[in-house]
Enzyme design. Structure first.
Site, PDB file in Angstrom:
ATOM      1  CG  LEU A 175      -1.909  -1.164   1.308  1.00 51.63           C
ATOM      2  CD1 LEU A 175      -2.708  -1.095   2.599  1.00 51.63           C
ATOM      3  CD2 LEU A 175      -2.839  -1.170   0.097  1.00 51.63           C
ATOM      4  CB  CYS A 176      -0.187   4.719  -0.687  1.00 47.15           C
ATOM      5  SG  CYS A 176       0.368   6.412  -0.563  1.00 47.15           S
ATOM      6  N   PRO A 177       2.764   4.407   0.981  1.00 43.48           N
ATOM      7  CG  PRO A 177       4.565   5.623   1.956  1.00 43.48           C
ATOM      8  CD  PRO A 177       3.328   4.781   2.291  1.00 43.48           C
TER       9      PRO A 177
END
Length: 82
Positions: A14-16
């Site tokens: 997942l981000c980042p």
């Protein structure tokens, strides 16, 4: 879609994390090298182009393969300060 030189598997991250992994790999590569980032996080469609603009790389586009999106990035010139 164009061919690439190196593939970075960011599936399930997942981000980042996709941007951070791409950034880390791109630092060590020669200018002009094309990288394919394989990501499942929908935010990568926003984050990776933005990262490329900020870092001086060329975002070449994306293509979807099922749940995975392939993002192509061409390494830009490395600024002298890096």
């Amino acid at each position: 879609m164009a061919a690439w030189d190196i593939e970075i598997d960011c599936e399930g991250l997942l981000c980042p994390l996709p941007v951070l992994r791409a950034r880390k790999r791109l630092i060590a590569l020669a200018t002009g090298t094309v990288v394919c980032v394989r990501a499942t996080d929908a935010m990568a469609l926003v984050d990776l182009p933005h990262f490329c603009t900020q870092a001086g790389h060329d975002y070449l586009g994306s293509e979807t393969e099922g749940a995975v999106t392939l993002h192509l990035i061409r390494k830009g010139e490395t600024p002298p300060s890096q």
